[in-house]
Design a protein around this motif. Structure first.
Motif, PDB file in Angstrom:
ATOM      1  N   UNK A  86       0.791  -1.226   0.000  1.00  0.00           N
ATOM      2  CA  UNK A  86       0.000   0.000   0.000  1.00  0.00           C
ATOM      3  C   UNK A  86       0.834   1.293   0.000  1.00  0.00           C
ATOM      4  N   UNK A  87       1.736   1.471  -0.944  1.00  0.00           N
ATOM      5  CA  UNK A  87       2.458   2.742  -1.023  1.00  0.00           C
ATOM      6  C   UNK A  87       1.514   3.847  -1.481  1.00  0.00           C
ATOM      7  N   UNK A  88       1.891   5.104  -1.236  1.00  0.00           N
ATOM      8  CA  UNK A  88       0.980   6.187  -1.581  1.00  0.00           C
ATOM      9  C   UNK A  88       0.875   6.312  -3.106  1.00  0.00           C
ATOM     10  N   UNK A  89      -0.323   6.587  -3.572  1.00  0.00           N
ATOM     11  CA  UNK A  89      -0.549   6.749  -5.001  1.00  0.00           C
ATOM     12  C   UNK A  89      -1.124   8.132  -5.246  1.00  0.00           C
ATOM     13  N   UNK A  90      -0.892   8.661  -6.444  1.00  0.00           N
ATOM     14  CA  UNK A  90      -1.428   9.976  -6.760  1.00  0.00           C
ATOM     15  C   UNK A  90      -2.324   9.899  -7.971  1.00  0.00           C
ATOM     16  N   UNK A  91      -3.453  10.567  -7.882  1.00  0.00           N
ATOM     17  CA  UNK A  91      -4.397  10.549  -8.990  1.00  0.00           C
ATOM     18  C   UNK A  91      -3.867  11.440 -10.106  1.00  0.00           C
ATOM     19  N   UNK A  92      -4.411  11.292 -11.323  1.00  0.00           N
ATOM     20  CA  UNK A  92      -3.955  12.153 -12.423  1.00  0.00           C
ATOM     21  C   UNK A  92      -4.138  13.647 -12.138  1.00  0.00           C
ATOM     22  N   UNK A  93      -5.027  13.968 -11.181  1.00  0.00           N
ATOM     23  CA  UNK A  93      -5.271  15.378 -10.887  1.00  0.00           C
ATOM     24  C   UNK A  93      -4.476  15.877  -9.675  1.00  0.00           C
ATOM     25  N   UNK A  94      -3.577  15.051  -9.159  1.00  0.00           N
ATOM     26  CA  UNK A  94      -2.865  15.412  -7.932  1.00  0.00           C
ATOM     27  C   UNK A  94      -2.161  16.764  -8.071  1.00  0.00           C
ATOM     28  N   UNK A  95      -1.430  16.922  -9.173  1.00  0.00           N
ATOM     29  CA  UNK A  95      -0.686  18.167  -9.377  1.00  0.00           C
ATOM     30  C   UNK A  95      -1.626  19.349  -9.593  1.00  0.00           C
ATOM     31  N   UNK A  96      -2.710  19.089 -10.309  1.00  0.00           N
ATOM     32  CA  UNK A  96      -3.702  20.136 -10.556  1.00  0.00           C
ATOM     33  C   UNK A  96      -4.286  20.657  -9.245  1.00  0.00           C
ATOM     34  N   UNK A  97      -4.668  19.721  -8.365  1.00  0.00           N
ATOM     35  CA  UNK A  97      -5.229  20.109  -7.072  1.00  0.00           C
ATOM     36  C   UNK A  97      -4.177  20.841  -6.237  1.00  0.00           C
TER      37      UNK A  97
END
Lengths: 130, 211
Positions: free
Chosen positions: B14-25
């Motif tokens: 369970x490493x941390x994952x980032x959604x495609x919008x992570x940078x946008x947010x």
């Protein structure tokens, strides 16, 4: 903008979703190793450019991404029908109205391809027709 | 039994994952929260997306057995299970998009492969390649009308319909899982563009973005 009927999606879609892919029903020579350079060149490079009914290959690029055929009138740009791959067109050059025939509207016959478009190729064209 | 090599694209631990919008947010800082917003936008990230290709009959038997849902046979249709969390959508005559809650996709793929045996088919896990936006609110349809060429009138686009079409200058899979929401399945690389387009289009109605 206009709508094109996709025979796979079974509905009319915006023209923007489609791409034309040139002449349809081009047959690859059965034995490419044995065919003449001319026949191979025709298959590869030369396409019909009829005034009148033309069968074309299109792809529904943004929708179902399937290839299908369109029968189109190259004078009026009217799309007469669309049909799936592997099907035969129900509208062909033989269905052209008498008026079109008198006006000298030609149409691509199945399988026959132009051997060069230059005037000096006329003899070759006649040969190919015969 | 299938002889295809499979691997779970979700790493263990369970490493941390980032959604495609992570940078946008991240760049946006504070998400829009307009009073009386006409549009509510939410990203449903980390869902499991599978593309099924093959004959409709064999795939239908397999998904009935494994998911307990019928494969939508009619063009541009969508079927959902009772919870509304799992869906199968028609994409083309031999292609379907299955969306399941995140984490289920690998087990589902294995079970489908087992059910299908040696039949001629393909299953591709595209979970990392796309994400889902939901658009709700009374002005959601107005925003879509500004963005896509497709007719989104409720008569032309009833619940249970889904199409892949042009959206802004990119392409999306647009679908209507229930009466009050629209879903957009967008490519990962277009997520930022589509998100900002939607916010811009929704500016006049007021928007709320939920995470």
């Amino acid at each position: 903008m206009f709508h094109i009927y996709c025979p796979y999606c079974e509905e009319h879609r915006e023209e923007e979703e489609f791409h034309p892919k040139g002449q349809a029903h081009i047959q690859r020579p059965v034995d490419p190793e044995a065919c003449s350079d001319e026949a191979w060149g025709d298959y590869l490079f030369f396409r019909d450019n009829p005034r009148g009914i033309h069968h074309e290959l299109w792809v529904h690029a943004v929708g179902c991404r399937k290839f299908f055929n369109i029968t189109r009138h190259t004078v009026s740009y009217e799309i007469l029908e669309t049909y799936k791959m592997g099907e035969k067109p129900s509208i062909t050059a033989a269905d052209l109205s008498e008026k079109d025939k008198q006006a000298g509207v030609q149409a691509a016959s199945g399988g026959w391809q132009t051997v060069g478009a230059r005037p000096e190729s006329e003899a070759l064209n006649k040969e190919a027709r015969a | 039994m299938s002889d295809v090599k499979e691997f779970d694209t979700r790493p263990a631990g369970n490493p941390s994952a980032e959604s495609p919008l992570a940078w946008t947010f991240h760049r946006q800082g504070v998400l829009p929260r307009d009073a009386n917003a006409g549009v509510r936008l939410r990203e449903k990230s980390f869902l499991g997306h599978l593309i099924l290709r093959g004959g409709a009959i064999i795939l239908d038997e397999a998904v009935r057995e494994v998911l307990g849902m019928a494969l939508p046979a009619r063009p541009n249709t969508l079927t959902l299970d009772e919870s509304g969390e799992r869906s199968i959508q028609w994409l083309s005559p031999d292609e379907w998009l299955v969306i399941v809650p995140g984490g289920e996709e690998f087990a589902l793929e294995s079970r489908l492969r087992k059910a299908m045996g040696q039949a001629h088919y393909s299953i591709i896990n595209v979970s990392g390649g796309q994400t889902v936006f939901t658009l709700q609110g009374e002005k959601a349809r107005e925003v879509l009308m500004k963005s896509t060429l497709y007719d989104v009138h409720t008569q032309a686009f009833p619940v249970g319909k889904g199409v892949s079409t042009v959206f802004a200058k990119s392409t999306v899979v647009l679908r209507r899982p229930n009466e009050d929401s629209w879903e957009l399945v967008v490519r990962r690389s277009f997520a930022d563009y589509c998100y900002r387009w939607l916010l811009d289009a929704a500016a006049e109605y007021g928007a709320i973005v939920e995470r």
